[in-house]
Design a protein around this motif. Structure first.
Motif, short mmCIF file in Angstrom:
data_model
loop_
_atom_site.label_atom_id
_atom_site.label_comp_id
_atom_site.label_asym_id
_atom_site.label_seq_id
_atom_site.Cartn_x
_atom_site.Cartn_y
_atom_site.Cartn_z
N ALA A 470 0.83 -1.21 0.00
CA ALA A 470 0.00 0.00 0.00
C ALA A 470 0.87 1.26 0.00
O ALA A 470 0.50 2.28 -0.61
CB ALA A 470 -0.93 -0.01 1.21
N VAL A 471 2.01 1.20 0.66
CA VAL A 471 2.94 2.34 0.62
C VAL A 471 3.42 2.58 -0.81
O VAL A 471 3.52 3.72 -1.28
CB VAL A 471 4.14 2.09 1.56
CG1 VAL A 471 5.19 3.18 1.40
CG2 VAL A 471 3.68 2.01 3.01
N GLY A 472 3.70 1.49 -1.53
CA GLY A 472 4.11 1.61 -2.92
C GLY A 472 3.01 2.19 -3.79
O GLY A 472 3.28 2.98 -4.70
N VAL A 473 1.78 1.79 -3.53
CA VAL A 473 0.64 2.35 -4.28
C VAL A 473 0.54 3.85 -4.04
O VAL A 473 0.37 4.64 -4.98
CB VAL A 473 -0.67 1.65 -3.86
CG1 VAL A 473 -1.87 2.39 -4.45
CG2 VAL A 473 -0.67 0.20 -4.34
N ALA A 474 0.66 4.26 -2.78
CA ALA A 474 0.54 5.68 -2.44
C ALA A 474 1.65 6.50 -3.12
O ALA A 474 1.38 7.57 -3.69
CB ALA A 474 0.61 5.86 -0.93
N ALA A 475 2.88 5.99 -3.08
CA ALA A 475 3.99 6.72 -3.71
C ALA A 475 3.78 6.82 -5.22
O ALA A 475 4.05 7.87 -5.83
CB ALA A 475 5.30 6.01 -3.40
N SER A 476 3.30 5.75 -5.84
CA SER A 476 3.11 5.75 -7.29
C SER A 476 1.97 6.67 -7.70
O SER A 476 2.07 7.41 -8.69
CB SER A 476 2.84 4.33 -7.79
OG SER A 476 3.96 3.49 -7.54
N LEU A 477 0.88 6.65 -6.96
CA LEU A 477 -0.24 7.54 -7.28
C LEU A 477 0.14 9.00 -7.08
O LEU A 477 -0.27 9.87 -7.86
CB LEU A 477 -1.45 7.18 -6.41
CG LEU A 477 -2.13 5.84 -6.71
CD1 LEU A 477 -3.28 5.59 -5.75
CD2 LEU A 477 -2.62 5.78 -8.16
N ALA A 478 0.95 9.28 -6.05
CA ALA A 478 1.42 10.65 -5.84
C ALA A 478 2.28 11.11 -7.01
O ALA A 478 2.20 12.27 -7.44
CB ALA A 478 2.22 10.73 -4.54
N THR A 479 3.07 10.20 -7.56
CA THR A 479 3.91 10.53 -8.73
C THR A 479 3.04 10.84 -9.94
O THR A 479 3.30 11.80 -10.68
CB THR A 479 4.86 9.36 -9.04
OG1 THR A 479 5.68 9.11 -7.90
CG2 THR A 479 5.74 9.69 -10.23
N VAL A 480 2.01 10.04 -10.16
CA VAL A 480 1.11 10.27 -11.29
C VAL A 480 0.38 11.61 -11.14
O VAL A 480 0.24 12.37 -12.10
CB VAL A 480 0.09 9.12 -11.41
CG1 VAL A 480 -0.97 9.44 -12.46
CG2 VAL A 480 0.81 7.82 -11.77
N LEU A 481 -0.07 11.91 -9.93
CA LEU A 481 -0.74 13.19 -9.69
C LEU A 481 0.21 14.36 -9.92
O LEU A 481 -0.18 15.41 -10.44
CB LEU A 481 -1.29 13.24 -8.27
CG LEU A 481 -2.48 12.30 -7.98
CD1 LEU A 481 -2.85 12.35 -6.50
CD2 LEU A 481 -3.68 12.68 -8.84
N GLY A 482 1.47 14.17 -9.54
CA GLY A 482 2.47 15.20 -9.79
C GLY A 482 2.68 15.44 -11.27
O GLY A 482 2.82 16.59 -11.72
#
Length: 496
Positions: A470-482
């Motif tokens: 889930a930490v990996g999901v959060a980091a990846s989604l934050a990157t996409v939003l960026g």
């Protein structure tokens, strides 16, 4: 995002061949070169998962506990992850062809030797040697690709084939491991040997020669390699021993403290060394950091999940090694089916988006498996998880490798490829150590696993795997939003 064909930067001092572009016809020699490079990566993934299937048989034959068995896996991945950076640097300095072929030969010889041994300590030691050999093989092979094929569609095609073959090796190794374990667990250790030596013979003829750039022994950051490997080894020892000895025991505290001190020395060495294993400035690239973090979490979750489920299916439910391997097969088939299309996907979709999609698939797979109950059928419990894992690998694995090496100059391709593979192996070793410690502590307090029931600590281990993913999901989604915010700013600037 559509990518245009742009030549990769050339480095005549390290590679005397011309880059292959998308418009170039791929000759039989080009394909044979790719077969050799993919073959070595396939064996690496195959070896890890084959031995994983055989762990219950090895443990029963040699009298090894679950905590001891994890060292057969961890010994390999620590040798692999701990020396990948040195392997990448060696490929850049000594010549990619020489490093690749020598490492593949050592891998093959160690495979043959380990199959003849009965000492757990000797087998674990040779697993470490094989991991070290792979640490030189993988970055050399990847940098051969990235310096032979020009950046853009040609390189994406080669990388997608290369990385998906690696993932297929890991997935199909379960099937090979199941078949060979039925014959005897030693066969799983032996198989990579003769195949590796065949790859050396063919590779000598098709891999392009490259000039060496090593001028003196000081070019090798040997202290950096030793300190980083020792730091990782001590960290895993501390995590494995803490549940049984206590988190405040002298051995555990000393291991944690020594690991931290060595990690600090490693960073200090990299700052001062003229040719460090890691040029710390490369970490200023967020897309490279994101690829490394995602790779570590992907491998940590899956290595640990396979270890846990392998023990559960064989020791608790009484599945044969072959039945367990076939149960995992759908994930491998999905990865193989995607191999001919991922280069087109990479050319049209941003790697950050693909990585995020893959991480979501992994997390969903682990959450679904939390429903685990001995009474649930394969179709209800394991099959949905396997299909989602296949999707996760197909999307994430080639995207992580492509993102980690994109935009990196030829003379640092070995560093970039070594760094991302190091992250994958470190993630695998550390999370596996955590899950092994959870199982060992639960077994010590609750007793051994009872046939037909969940293993002690199993649900806790699965929950930890899900949280880490889930930490990996959060980091990846934050990157996409960026990325999305950056695109909106770019459009606004153009309008103004």
């Amino acid at each position: 995002m559509t990518q245009t064909v742009t030549p990769a930067p050339t480095a005549p001092a390290t590679n005397n061949t011309e880059s292959i572009h998308a418009s170039d016809g791929w000759t039989s020699r080009t394909w044979l070169l790719l077969v050799v490079l993919c073959g070595a990566l396939f064996l690496d993934g195959l070896d890890i998962s084959m031995v994983g299937v055989a762990l219950p048989s090895i443990g029963a034959d040699l009298g090894m506990s679950a905590s001891a068995l994890q060292w057969i896996v961890s010994g390999y991945v620590l040798g692999y992850g701990g020396l990948l950076l040195l392997g990448g640097r060696s490929a850049d300095l000594l010549g990619r062809r020489q490093v690749f072929l020598t490492a593949v030969a050592v891998f093959g010889i160690a495979s043959v030797a380990s199959a003849a041994l009965s000492s757990p300590e000797a087998i674990i030691s040779l697993r470490f040697v094989k991991g070290v050999a792979a640490a030189f093989t993988v970055p050399a092979g990847l940098s051969i690709i990235t310096t032979t094929f020009s950046e853009g569609p040609a390189r994406n095609k080669a990388l997608s084939i290369y990385t998906v073959v690696g993932a297929s090796g890991f997935s199909l190794g379960l099937v090979f491991g199941g078949l060979l374990t039925e014959v005897g667990w030693r066969a799983t250790l032996l198989l990579p040997g003769p195949v590796s030596l065949l790859l050396v013979v063919v590779g000598w003829r098709v891999i392009p020669a490259a000039q060496r750039t090593l001028t003196q022994l000081a070019d090798f950051d040997l202290f950096g390699a030793v300190s980083s490997t020792a730091a990782l080894l001590l960290l895993v020892v501390a995590v494995v021993e803490a549940p049984t000895r206590g988190w405040t025991s002298s051995l555990v505290v000393a291991a944690f403290a020594s690991s931290a001190a060595l990690a600090g020395l490693f960073v200090a060495t990299e700052v001062r060394h003229s040719k460090p294993l890691i040029r710390l400035g490369i970490l200023r690239s967020w897309h490279l950091v994101h690829a490394n973090v995602a790779g570590a979490i992907m491998a940590g979750g899956y290595f640990s999940f396979q270890f846990l489920v392998t023990l559960y299916l064989q020791d608790s439910l009484g599945w044969s090694p072959l039945a367990m391997a076939l149960g995992f097969l759908p994930a491998g088939l999905l990865v193989i089916a995607s191999s001919t299309r991922m280069d087109r996907v990479l050319a049209r979709v941003r790697t950050q988006v693909l990585i995020a999609g893959g991480m979501v698939a992994f997390l969903t797979a682990y959450v679904l498996f939390l429903r685990v109950d001995p009474g649930l059928s394969y179709v209800v419990l394991l099959l949905p998880t396997m299909l989602l894992l296949g999707v996760g690998f197909a999307l994430s694995f080639p995207s992580i490798n492509a993102q980690a090496t994109s935009g990196v100059a030829d003379h640092e391709q070995g560093l970039a490829s070594g760094l991302v593979n190091t992250s994958v192996q470190i993630g695998g070793a550390v999370v596996l150590a955590v899950i092994s410690a959870i199982l060992g502590n639960a077994a010590a307090s609750e007793g051994p696993a009872v046939p037909g029931e969940l293993m002690p600590g199993m649900l806790t281990g699965l929950q930890v795997i899900a949280v880490i993913t889930a930490v990996g999901v959060a980091a990846s989604l934050a990157t996409v939003l960026g990325l999305a915010r950056g695109d909106r700013r770019a459009v606004a600037d153009l309008v103004e």
